[in-house]
Design a protein around this motif. Structure first.
Motif, PDB file in Angstrom:
ATOM      1  N   VAL A 211     -29.077  18.719 -14.893  1.00  0.00           N
ATOM      2  CA  VAL A 211     -29.376  19.078 -13.511  1.00  0.00           C
ATOM      3  C   VAL A 211     -29.543  17.842 -12.640  1.00  0.00           C
ATOM      4  CG1 VAL A 211     -31.076  20.214 -12.024  1.00  0.00           C
ATOM      5  CG2 VAL A 211     -30.409  21.280 -14.199  1.00  0.00           C
ATOM      6  N   ASN A 212     -30.185  16.826 -13.176  1.00  0.00           N
ATOM      7  CA  ASN A 212     -30.490  15.643 -12.375  1.00  0.00           C
ATOM      8  C   ASN A 212     -29.369  14.615 -12.341  1.00  0.00           C
ATOM      9  OD1 ASN A 212     -33.172  16.360 -11.516  1.00  0.00           O
ATOM     10  ND2 ASN A 212     -33.842  16.028 -13.634  1.00  0.00           N
ATOM     11  N   LYS A 213     -28.410  14.729 -13.249  1.00  0.00           N
ATOM     12  CA  LYS A 213     -27.248  13.841 -13.253  1.00  0.00           C
ATOM     13  C   LYS A 213     -25.970  14.675 -13.260  1.00  0.00           C
ATOM     14  CE  LYS A 213     -29.566  10.032 -15.678  1.00  0.00           C
ATOM     15  NZ  LYS A 213     -29.514   9.138 -16.875  1.00  0.00           N
ATOM     16  N   PRO A 214     -25.691  15.355 -12.154  1.00  0.00           N
ATOM     17  CA  PRO A 214     -24.553  16.273 -12.130  1.00  0.00           C
ATOM     18  C   PRO A 214     -23.212  15.593 -12.381  1.00  0.00           C
ATOM     19  CG  PRO A 214     -25.386  15.908  -9.913  1.00  0.00           C
ATOM     20  CD  PRO A 214     -26.384  15.315 -10.852  1.00  0.00           C
ATOM     21  N   GLU A 215     -23.142  14.283 -12.136  1.00  0.00           N
ATOM     22  CA  GLU A 215     -21.877  13.591 -12.384  1.00  0.00           C
ATOM     23  C   GLU A 215     -21.472  13.638 -13.862  1.00  0.00           C
ATOM     24  OE1 GLU A 215     -25.209  10.534 -12.650  1.00  0.00           O
ATOM     25  OE2 GLU A 215     -24.682  12.236 -11.344  1.00  0.00           O
ATOM     26  N   THR A 216     -22.435  13.869 -14.742  1.00  0.00           N
ATOM     27  CA  THR A 216     -22.122  13.955 -16.169  1.00  0.00           C
ATOM     28  C   THR A 216     -21.573  15.317 -16.571  1.00  0.00           C
ATOM     29  OG1 THR A 216     -24.333  14.733 -16.830  1.00  0.00           O
ATOM     30  CG2 THR A 216     -24.007  12.353 -16.648  1.00  0.00           C
ATOM     31  N   ARG A 217     -21.575  16.264 -15.639  1.00  0.00           N
ATOM     32  CA  ARG A 217     -21.203  17.639 -15.988  1.00  0.00           C
ATOM     33  C   ARG A 217     -19.842  18.043 -15.429  1.00  0.00           C
ATOM     34  NH1 ARG A 217     -23.184  19.841 -20.138  1.00  0.00           N
ATOM     35  NH2 ARG A 217     -23.170  21.923 -19.228  1.00  0.00           N
ATOM     36  N   LYS A 218     -19.106  17.094 -14.881  1.00  0.00           N
ATOM     37  CA  LYS A 218     -17.773  17.439 -14.380  1.00  0.00           C
ATOM     38  C   LYS A 218     -16.907  17.993 -15.499  1.00  0.00           C
ATOM     39  CE  LYS A 218     -13.690  15.506 -12.078  1.00  0.00           C
ATOM     40  NZ  LYS A 218     -13.110  14.327 -11.384  1.00  0.00           N
ATOM     41  N   ARG A 219     -17.007  17.409 -16.691  1.00  0.00           N
ATOM     42  CA  ARG A 219     -16.158  17.835 -17.816  1.00  0.00           C
ATOM     43  C   ARG A 219     -16.406  19.282 -18.179  1.00  0.00           C
ATOM     44  NH1 ARG A 219     -18.195  17.024 -23.079  1.00  0.00           N
ATOM     45  NH2 ARG A 219     -16.184  16.118 -23.661  1.00  0.00           N
ATOM     46  N   GLN A 263     -21.304  23.107  -1.328  1.00  0.00           N
ATOM     47  CA  GLN A 263     -21.781  21.853  -0.745  1.00  0.00           C
ATOM     48  C   GLN A 263     -21.529  20.699  -1.699  1.00  0.00           C
ATOM     49  OE1 GLN A 263     -25.948  21.831   0.516  1.00  0.00           O
ATOM     50  NE2 GLN A 263     -26.133  19.702  -0.138  1.00  0.00           N
ATOM     51  N   TYR A 264     -21.873  20.897  -2.974  1.00  0.00           N
ATOM     52  CA  TYR A 264     -21.681  19.821  -3.944  1.00  0.00           C
ATOM     53  C   TYR A 264     -20.202  19.512  -4.145  1.00  0.00           C
ATOM     54  CZ  TYR A 264     -21.721  17.036  -8.158  1.00  0.00           C
ATOM     55  OH  TYR A 264     -21.511  16.020  -9.052  1.00  0.00           O
ATOM     56  N   LEU A 265     -19.382  20.548  -4.297  1.00  0.00           N
ATOM     57  CA  LEU A 265     -17.961  20.323  -4.558  1.00  0.00           C
ATOM     58  C   LEU A 265     -17.275  19.613  -3.392  1.00  0.00           C
ATOM     59  CD1 LEU A 265     -16.951  23.704  -6.256  1.00  0.00           C
ATOM     60  CD2 LEU A 265     -17.448  21.509  -7.366  1.00  0.00           C
ATOM     61  N   LYS A 266     -17.644  19.959  -2.166  1.00  0.00           N
ATOM     62  CA  LYS A 266     -17.038  19.304  -1.007  1.00  0.00           C
ATOM     63  C   LYS A 266     -17.427  17.826  -0.949  1.00  0.00           C
ATOM     64  CE  LYS A 266     -16.677  23.469   1.844  1.00  0.00           C
ATOM     65  NZ  LYS A 266     -17.209  24.195   3.032  1.00  0.00           N
ATOM     66  N   ASP A 267     -18.644  17.508  -1.372  1.00  0.00           N
ATOM     67  CA  ASP A 267     -19.102  16.120  -1.331  1.00  0.00           C
ATOM     68  C   ASP A 267     -18.579  15.311  -2.516  1.00  0.00           C
ATOM     69  OD1 ASP A 267     -20.520  16.677   0.962  1.00  0.00           O
ATOM     70  OD2 ASP A 267     -22.437  16.970  -0.069  1.00  0.00           O
ATOM     71  N   ALA A 268     -18.639  15.893  -3.717  1.00  0.00           N
ATOM     72  CA  ALA A 268     -18.315  15.147  -4.933  1.00  0.00           C
ATOM     73  C   ALA A 268     -16.841  15.194  -5.299  1.00  0.00           C
ATOM     74  CB  ALA A 268     -19.149  15.670  -6.108  1.00  0.00           C
ATOM     75  N   PRO A 270     -13.894  15.833  -3.035  1.00  0.00           N
ATOM     76  CA  PRO A 270     -13.284  16.136  -1.733  1.00  0.00           C
ATOM     77  C   PRO A 270     -11.776  16.353  -1.791  1.00  0.00           C
ATOM     78  CG  PRO A 270     -13.813  13.800  -1.911  1.00  0.00           C
ATOM     79  CD  PRO A 270     -14.435  14.469  -3.099  1.00  0.00           C
ATOM     80  N   ASN A 271     -11.132  15.880  -2.839  1.00  0.00           N
ATOM     81  CA  ASN A 271      -9.683  16.024  -2.926  1.00  0.00           C
ATOM     82  C   ASN A 271      -9.239  17.311  -3.626  1.00  0.00           C
ATOM     83  OD1 ASN A 271      -9.256  13.472  -1.693  1.00  0.00           O
ATOM     84  ND2 ASN A 271      -9.630  12.457  -3.663  1.00  0.00           N
ATOM     85  N   THR A 272     -10.192  18.098  -4.082  1.00  0.00           N
ATOM     86  CA  THR A 272      -9.859  19.321  -4.807  1.00  0.00           C
ATOM     87  C   THR A 272     -10.100  20.527  -3.903  1.00  0.00           C
ATOM     88  OG1 THR A 272     -10.526  18.305  -6.892  1.00  0.00           O
ATOM     89  CG2 THR A 272     -10.310  20.699  -6.863  1.00  0.00           C
ATOM     90  N   PRO A 273      -9.063  21.302  -3.620  1.00  0.00           N
ATOM     91  CA  PRO A 273      -9.229  22.425  -2.696  1.00  0.00           C
ATOM     92  C   PRO A 273     -10.102  23.537  -3.272  1.00  0.00           C
ATOM     93  CG  PRO A 273      -7.038  22.463  -3.684  1.00  0.00           C
ATOM     94  CD  PRO A 273      -7.672  21.171  -4.091  1.00  0.00           C
ATOM     95  N   ILE A 274     -10.797  24.214  -2.392  1.00  0.00           N
ATOM     96  CA  ILE A 274     -11.584  25.397  -2.748  1.00  0.00           C
ATOM     97  C   ILE A 274     -10.827  26.596  -2.194  1.00  0.00           C
ATOM     98  CG2 ILE A 274     -13.787  26.594  -2.471  1.00  0.00           C
ATOM     99  CD1 ILE A 274     -15.092  23.834  -2.127  1.00  0.00           C
ATOM    100  N   THR A 275     -10.426  27.502  -3.077  1.00  0.00           N
ATOM    101  CA  THR A 275      -9.467  28.544  -2.704  1.00  0.00           C
ATOM    102  C   THR A 275     -10.105  29.832  -2.210  1.00  0.00           C
ATOM    103  OG1 THR A 275      -9.350  29.313  -4.998  1.00  0.00           O
ATOM    104  CG2 THR A 275      -7.750  27.643  -4.304  1.00  0.00           C
TER     105      THR A 275
END
Length: 308
Positions: A211-219, A263-268, A270-275
């Motif tokens: 939860v506190n390090k969301p960058e580790t959860r992209k995979r 909010q998180y997806l748009k910030d982290a 930004p190049n991936t579209p939300i459909t």
């Protein structure tokens, strides 16, 4: 949702991380389970038959086996009464990731065992087969280096293009399932793209970092599945008939994020579209199909167990 009647279920790989929670859930719904595994499941109500699933002969034989050694002394099993038919097969057994064995062995073991299980079930007249696919099929979990998803949310019609052996073996399993469902009309074969499985004890130990390090959860697409909620999904699959071949994302409804998902997806990312518009805390690896088709209702969101 409780099962209408208890089913006789063959479960492969029931001694593993997911199975040892899914099987008790199925038992609580009145089902009987025979576990096919190489390691015993320490449960008093479940017998483990040691079975090499890459050997088609062993699979066919196991699928016509008694469910317990005590069945030999059970008076309802006379010599003129054959072993009862099984109602469903749930196939979770596999090499669980890359780097457990060489890649070619991972591919061979996972694909051949899945083929053997589905073939035996269909040819023995079993009308419900559930197989474990994986979140890794979406192509980021075991990518070489950083990689972006094509779009969000990740849903079952996504163009899966993994580069690793484990995920490829899971996609091959899905194709086997589709092939046999077409060959045997009236047989339902559901493939579950299972998210990162979380056992109850792991919330306290692991989830605060998630939860506190969301960058580790992209995979894992900021998603997960509680092992007990996975049991519910399996039970719902058993009860839902007439769909033929289907793929379902098997994840919890809630993401592992502290902030709203979009909010998180748009910030982290930004190049991936939300459909499409997503729920406020909807997991990017979306279970919307499981909710709408199967009636899944999340019972174990992480925030019930973790305070951040």
């Amino acid at each position: 949702m409780a099962a209408s009647t208890g089913k006789r279920i063959i479960f492969t790989g029931g001694s593993g991380k997911a199975g040892r929670h899914v099987i008790p859930y199925l038992l609580s719904k009145g089902h009987s389970v025979l576990n096919l595994d190489l390691i015993p499941l320490p449960h008093p109500s479940v017998y483990t038959l040691k079975t090499d699933l890459t050997d088609a002969g062993q699979v066919f034989n196991a699928f016509t086996s008694n469910f317990h050694i005590n069945d030999y002394s059970n008076p309802r099993h006379s010599e003129t009464v054959p072993v009862g038919p099984i109602d469903a097969v749930i196939h979770f057994a596999a090499y669980a990731r890359n780097m457990l064995v060489p890649d070619n062995e991972c591919f061979k073991g996972n694909v051949l065992s899945t083929y053997n299980v589905i073939e035996a079930a269909c040819k023995l007249g079993v009308k419900k087969v559930i197989i474990a696919s994986s979140e890794t099929t979406y192509g980021v979990c075991f990518t070489q280096g950083d990689s972006d998803y094509h779009s969000f949310p990740l849903e079952e019609d996504y163009d899966c293009d993994p580069m690793d052996t484990y995920a490829t073996s899971k996609l091959c399993g899905e194709r086997c399932a589709r092939s046999f469902a077409r060959r045997f009309p009236g047989t339902d074969i559901y493939a579950l793209r299972i998210g990162n499985v979380i056992e109850p004890h792991e919330y306290k130990h692991d989830f605060p970092e998630y939860v506190n390090k969301p960058e580790t959860r992209k995979r894992n697409a900021w998603s997960y599945v509680d092992a007990r909620d996975l049991g519910q999904i399996c039970d719902l699959c058993i009860e839902k008939n007439g769909l033929g071949f289907q793929v379902f994302n098997a994840t919890n409804t809630t993401s592992s994020l502290k902030v709203p998902t979009m909010q998180y997806l748009k910030d982290a990312e930004p190049n991936t579209p939300i459909t499409r518009e997503m729920g406020e805390y909807e997991a990017p690896l979306s279970n919307r199909k499981a909710r709408e088709v199967l009636g899944f209702k999340e019972e174990h969101p992480w925030h019930k167990y973790v305070k951040v």
